[in-house]
Design an enzyme around this catalytic site. Structure first.
Site, PDB file in Angstrom:
ATOM      1  N   ARG A  70     109.211 -18.573  56.376  1.00  0.00           N
ATOM      2  CA  ARG A  70     109.494 -19.844  57.021  1.00  0.00           C
ATOM      3  C   ARG A  70     109.583 -19.687  58.542  1.00  0.00           C
ATOM      4  O   ARG A  70     109.838 -18.613  59.051  1.00  0.00           O
ATOM      5  CB  ARG A  70     110.808 -20.424  56.489  1.00  0.00           C
ATOM      6  CG  ARG A  70     110.758 -20.863  55.042  1.00  0.00           C
ATOM      7  CD  ARG A  70     112.107 -21.411  54.588  1.00  0.00           C
ATOM      8  NE  ARG A  70     113.126 -20.351  54.498  1.00  0.00           N
ATOM      9  CZ  ARG A  70     114.045 -20.119  55.402  1.00  0.00           C
ATOM     10  NH1 ARG A  70     114.117 -20.860  56.492  1.00  0.00           N
ATOM     11  NH2 ARG A  70     114.927 -19.143  55.240  1.00  0.00           N
ATOM     12  N   LYS A 109     110.849 -26.358  50.992  1.00  0.00           N
ATOM     13  CA  LYS A 109     112.107 -26.475  51.717  1.00  0.00           C
ATOM     14  C   LYS A 109     112.222 -27.795  52.476  1.00  0.00           C
ATOM     15  O   LYS A 109     113.336 -28.246  52.767  1.00  0.00           O
ATOM     16  CB  LYS A 109     112.271 -25.290  52.670  1.00  0.00           C
ATOM     17  CG  LYS A 109     112.539 -23.976  51.946  1.00  0.00           C
ATOM     18  CD  LYS A 109     113.747 -24.046  51.022  1.00  0.00           C
ATOM     19  CE  LYS A 109     114.086 -22.707  50.411  1.00  0.00           C
ATOM     20  NZ  LYS A 109     115.171 -22.808  49.401  1.00  0.00           N
ATOM     21  N   HIS A 147     122.103 -24.901  47.727  1.00  0.00           N
ATOM     22  CA  HIS A 147     121.091 -23.844  47.746  1.00  0.00           C
ATOM     23  C   HIS A 147     121.572 -22.770  46.774  1.00  0.00           C
ATOM     24  O   HIS A 147     122.224 -21.802  47.152  1.00  0.00           O
ATOM     25  CB  HIS A 147     120.945 -23.281  49.157  1.00  0.00           C
ATOM     26  CG  HIS A 147     119.800 -22.342  49.321  1.00  0.00           C
ATOM     27  ND1 HIS A 147     119.792 -21.315  50.228  1.00  0.00           N
ATOM     28  CD2 HIS A 147     118.595 -22.288  48.699  1.00  0.00           C
ATOM     29  CE1 HIS A 147     118.647 -20.659  50.160  1.00  0.00           C
ATOM     30  NE2 HIS A 147     117.905 -21.227  49.234  1.00  0.00           N
ATOM     31  N   SER A 166     117.780 -16.577  50.473  1.00  0.00           N
ATOM     32  CA  SER A 166     116.651 -15.873  49.881  1.00  0.00           C
ATOM     33  C   SER A 166     116.872 -14.366  49.971  1.00  0.00           C
ATOM     34  O   SER A 166     117.275 -13.841  51.012  1.00  0.00           O
ATOM     35  CB  SER A 166     115.358 -16.246  50.612  1.00  0.00           C
ATOM     36  OG  SER A 166     115.081 -17.617  50.475  1.00  0.00           O
ATOM     37  N   LYS A 203     119.512 -14.733  43.803  1.00  0.00           N
ATOM     38  CA  LYS A 203     119.678 -15.978  43.040  1.00  0.00           C
ATOM     39  C   LYS A 203     118.746 -16.022  41.838  1.00  0.00           C
ATOM     40  O   LYS A 203     119.157 -16.329  40.723  1.00  0.00           O
ATOM     41  CB  LYS A 203     119.398 -17.191  43.931  1.00  0.00           C
ATOM     42  CG  LYS A 203     120.376 -17.422  45.047  1.00  0.00           C
ATOM     43  CD  LYS A 203     120.243 -18.801  45.659  1.00  0.00           C
ATOM     44  CE  LYS A 203     118.836 -19.204  45.985  1.00  0.00           C
ATOM     45  NZ  LYS A 203     118.167 -18.336  46.949  1.00  0.00           N
ATOM     46  N   THR A 204     117.465 -15.741  42.070  1.00  0.00           N
ATOM     47  CA  THR A 204     116.485 -15.819  40.984  1.00  0.00           C
ATOM     48  C   THR A 204     116.740 -14.737  39.948  1.00  0.00           C
ATOM     49  O   THR A 204     116.779 -14.991  38.740  1.00  0.00           O
ATOM     50  CB  THR A 204     115.059 -15.692  41.541  1.00  0.00           C
ATOM     51  OG1 THR A 204     114.815 -16.771  42.455  1.00  0.00           O
ATOM     52  CG2 THR A 204     114.026 -15.732  40.430  1.00  0.00           C
ATOM     53  N   ASP A 216     116.876 -22.145  42.465  1.00  0.00           N
ATOM     54  CA  ASP A 216     117.004 -22.254  43.915  1.00  0.00           C
ATOM     55  C   ASP A 216     117.724 -23.492  44.429  1.00  0.00           C
ATOM     56  O   ASP A 216     118.488 -23.399  45.376  1.00  0.00           O
ATOM     57  CB  ASP A 216     115.618 -22.198  44.557  1.00  0.00           C
ATOM     58  CG  ASP A 216     115.665 -21.896  46.043  1.00  0.00           C
ATOM     59  OD1 ASP A 216     116.490 -21.066  46.457  1.00  0.00           O
ATOM     60  OD2 ASP A 216     114.875 -22.488  46.795  1.00  0.00           O
ATOM     61  N   ARG A 226     105.719 -13.043  47.008  1.00  0.00           N
ATOM     62  CA  ARG A 226     106.346 -13.910  46.018  1.00  0.00           C
ATOM     63  C   ARG A 226     105.356 -14.365  44.945  1.00  0.00           C
ATOM     64  O   ARG A 226     104.135 -14.240  45.112  1.00  0.00           O
ATOM     65  CB  ARG A 226     106.933 -15.164  46.693  1.00  0.00           C
ATOM     66  CG  ARG A 226     108.123 -14.874  47.584  1.00  0.00           C
ATOM     67  CD  ARG A 226     108.623 -16.139  48.238  1.00  0.00           C
ATOM     68  NE  ARG A 226     109.793 -15.906  49.075  1.00  0.00           N
ATOM     69  CZ  ARG A 226     111.040 -16.113  48.699  1.00  0.00           C
ATOM     70  NH1 ARG A 226     111.300 -16.541  47.473  1.00  0.00           N
ATOM     71  NH2 ARG A 226     112.036 -15.901  49.518  1.00  0.00           N
TER      72      ARG A 226
END
Length: 546
Positions: free
Chosen positions: A60, A200, A219, A239, A243-244, A258, A324
């Site tokens: 990003r 996002k 988030h 990120s 989390k995933t 997410d 990713r």
């Protein structure tokens, strides 16, 4: 020429986008894969995956994101965190982007964010790249075909990577621009092929709209106990903090990885897919996610692969560490079919501590939970943002500052109210370093993290013996079944306890310096957590030292 399923009254010409080439509406996955290959945007990988690269932008670009400053929006935006753009500059940007799109083919996807029908946001994405259409079709939620006839977008996102912005003309910083006009319900993206910007942008819009409805946008990833949606858990984190990985527990049902909301009815996923980091991904540690990397239609982004066999290299970071894969939720066997669950019983705040100070897990009081939520301490992981090449300590309030258009206290107050009303237990989990800082210590073993989380979620950890942390005052378990007690005391993992104490003192000071900005906006108990509830403990340790 226009093709595909769409409400005739809402074709692009009615939204001011005219003079385009072929407009493909709502193509399914196989057609988008075919178009991406035909146009030379991608390669066909093993199992029918789509192999893509995003050029110079492999993460990003938060410094290139702008909010259009209008009278109706101005009082509600956290301008210290959001770059303003004038309405005149946005008008010039829109005019130039539409001119740039003249004669170009585009791919339109009509989708929505929000599994709760009462809070759903209908989103139209107009993409220059076919693979961007596939990406966002995976990541957002897909209406039934019968719904497309009456689809009217609440927000439209236009993504044109080949467009180059002019800072002097468009009021931006570089050739890359992400401009959000909340009142005109329009987002313009140019100069970057990184697909995560579209995802996002939707999250940022939800973060602006939902608080007015009393809904907490988060988030976070989320899951619930198998067969029991009432037993839900959410995992806050930036990120790269896990989390995933940690929410994809084979013994629990995945709600999403997410972005979620917490309403008066419970937890709901914004999205319909996952965007997982693939660096060092293994079939042993993360079999479900690994399996998606050979699944038809999965978008494999910025991964190095064998030129003959197309086998992926999960360790080669020469393109980026932020490699990713994007896939629909149904690719995960234990994913929720509804994206809905009850109120969270457990709230996990994930942090990747590059200093090696924080314990692998700690129990937080409600005041401490708000303190750590507003602090949002973690490390930016290499590749997640442009220019970040190694873990970099940072404070990202609400564990997602780049996506927060409103002031942090708005989200903090919502979270605190919901914790108080529904009695959630809060935990801080460190997935970063132990035995030393980054470069000296080692990454926290994922097996230990999983064992600790299992104990937290099944309630057994609540029965453990706890000690009070000497630096932050939260509670740390002394022993947990299946976890080496050595890991639970980070000071003991360092070769030199004195070096640990010095490092911890630096981190505590960083927390205090960062939190000073929030002190005028929080209650006395949160201030107490912020200004040193652990000070007496630290003083006692200093007095006992030889």
């Amino acid at each position: 020429m226009e093709s595909g399923r769409v409400n005739p009254g809402m074709r692009l010409g009615h939204q001011g986008f005219t003079g385009l080439g072929r407009v493909a509406y709502n193509l399914p996955e196989n057609a988008l894969v075919e178009a991406s290959l035909r146009r030379g945007e991608a390669r066909l990988g093993q199992g029918g995956t789509l192999l893509v690269t995003t050029g110079r932008h492999t993460g990003r670009s938060p410094k290139d994101k702008f909010v259009v400053r209008t009278p109706g929006v101005d009082p509600h935006i956290w301008w210290e965190n959001n770059h303003p753009m004038s309405e005149a500059a946005f008008d010039r940007l829109l005019c130039d982007i539409t001119g740039h799109m003249a004669g170009r083919d585009v791919f339109v996807q009509d989708l929505y964010a929000g599994a709760d029908p009462a809070l759903r946001l209908d989103v139209r994405v107009i993409a220059e790249l076919a693979w961007h259409g596939l990406f966002i079709r995976h990541l957002l939620r897909r209406p039934a075909r019968s719904e497309l006839d009456g689809f009217t977008p609440d927000f439209t996102i236009v993504n044109v990577p080949s467009f180059r912005a002019d800072p002097a003309r468009h009021g931006c910083r570089s050739e890359t621009v992400i401009a959000i006009h909340f009142e005109r319900r329009l987002v313009l993206i140019g100069g970057t092929a990184y697909a995560g910007e579209t995802k996002k942008a939707v999250f940022t819009v939800m973060n602006y709209l939902l608080p007015e409805k009393g809904v907490m946008p988060m988030h976070c990833s989320a899951n619930h106990a198998r067969g029991n949606p009432v037993d839900a858990a959410i995992f806050f984190g930036l990120s790269g903090t896990g989390k995933t990985t940690l929410s994809a527990d084979p013994d629990r049902t995945l709600i999403g990885d997410d972005e979620h909301g917490w309403s008066d009815r419970g937890t709901f996923n914004f999205e319909g897919g996952c965007y997982a980091k693939t660096i060092s991904l293994s079939p042993e540690a993360e079999p479900e996610i690994y399996a998606t990397t050979t699944r038809f239609g999965t978008v494999i982004e910025n991964m190095v692969f064998d030129p003959e066999t197309f086998a992926l290299d999960f360790e080669d970071t020469s393109l980026t560490a932020n490699m990713r894969c994007a896939y629909p939720l149904e690719a995960i066997s234990n994913a929720s079919a509804t994206g809905l669950a009850g109120h969270p019983k457990n709230i996990i705040m994930l942090t990747c501590d590059a200093y090696g100070v924080l314990p692998p897990i700690a129990r937080l009081s409600p005041a401490q939970a708000m303190y750590h939520f507003l602090s949002g301490f973690t490390a930016k992981v290499a590749g997640t943002e442009r220019g970040v090449t190694e873990p970099e300590p940072t404070f990202s309030t609400c564990f997602g500052a780049p996506f927060m258009p409103r002031r942090p206290e708005v989200y903090g107050a919502l979270l605190r109210e919901k914790i108080a009303r529904h009695g959630a237990t809060c935990w801080l989990v460190n997935t970063g370093w132990t035995g030393g800082a980054y470069g000296t210590g080692r990454r926290m073993p994922i097996r230990a993290t999983r064992a600790l989380l299992t104990a937290a979620l099944d309630g057994s950890l609540g029965e453990a013996t706890f000690r009070t942390d000497a630096n932050f005052g939260f509670e740390v378990p002394v022993t947990v079944k299946g976890v080496d007690p050595f890991l639970l005391d980070p000071r003991g993992t360092w070769q030199s306890p004195a070096d640990y104490d010095a490092q911890a003192a630096r981190l505590v000071a960083m927390f205090a310096e960062n939190f000073a900005q929030y002190l005028p906006h929080v209650d006395a108990d949160v201030k107490a957590a912020a200004i040193g509830s652990a000070a007496p403990v630290r003083a006692a340790r200093a007095a006992a030292a030889p």
